[in-house]
Design a protein around this motif. Structure first.
Motif, short mmCIF file in Angstrom:
data_model
loop_
_atom_site.label_atom_id
_atom_site.label_comp_id
_atom_site.label_asym_id
_atom_site.label_seq_id
_atom_site.Cartn_x
_atom_site.Cartn_y
_atom_site.Cartn_z
N SER A 1 21.47 36.04 19.31
CA SER A 1 20.76 37.32 19.36
C SER A 1 21.42 38.31 20.32
O SER A 1 21.29 39.52 20.15
CB SER A 1 19.31 37.10 19.78
N LYS A 2 22.14 37.83 21.32
CA LYS A 2 22.76 38.72 22.31
C LYS A 2 24.15 39.20 21.91
O LYS A 2 24.62 40.22 22.40
CB LYS A 2 22.88 38.00 23.66
N PRO B 1 25.50 40.64 19.15
CA PRO B 1 25.64 42.03 18.65
C PRO B 1 25.43 43.08 19.73
O PRO B 1 26.12 44.10 19.75
CB PRO B 1 24.55 42.13 17.58
N GLN B 2 24.51 42.83 20.65
CA GLN B 2 24.28 43.77 21.74
C GLN B 2 25.49 43.85 22.66
O GLN B 2 25.87 44.94 23.09
CB GLN B 2 23.05 43.35 22.55
N ILE B 3 26.09 42.71 22.94
CA ILE B 3 27.28 42.68 23.80
C ILE B 3 28.44 43.40 23.11
O ILE B 3 29.15 44.19 23.73
CB ILE B 3 27.65 41.23 24.15
N ARG C 1 28.27 45.75 20.83
CA ARG C 1 27.97 47.18 20.81
C ARG C 1 28.25 47.81 22.17
O ARG C 1 28.83 48.90 22.25
CB ARG C 1 26.51 47.39 20.40
N ALA C 2 27.88 47.13 23.23
CA ALA C 2 28.10 47.66 24.58
C ALA C 2 29.59 47.76 24.89
O ALA C 2 30.05 48.75 25.46
CB ALA C 2 27.40 46.78 25.61
N ASP D 1 30.98 50.71 22.88
CA ASP D 1 30.60 51.98 23.50
C ASP D 1 31.44 52.26 24.75
O ASP D 1 31.86 53.39 25.00
CB ASP D 1 29.12 51.99 23.87
#
Length: 56
Positions: A24-25, A27-29, A31-32, A35
């Protein structure tokens, strides 16, 4: 440096990241990181544009 890793090394790194952060983490990592790279490129482009305008 990264060119010497190869496919097996890359798979190993991805598996280790999956175990450490969980599915779950990731995709967030990603994306960060994306960015951050985008912002860095934008900042360096602005610096070079400003520098080229000063030299004129």
């Amino acid at each position: 440096m990264l060119s010497s890793i190869g496919i097996p090394g890359l798979i190993l790194i991805l598996v280790i990241a999956l175990v450490m952060f969980g599915p779950s983490k990731l995709p967030q990592i990603g994306r960060a990181i994306g960015d951050s790279i985008r912002e860095f490129k934008k900042s360096t482009k602005e610096i070079f544009e400003d520098e080229s305008q000063v030299k004129k």
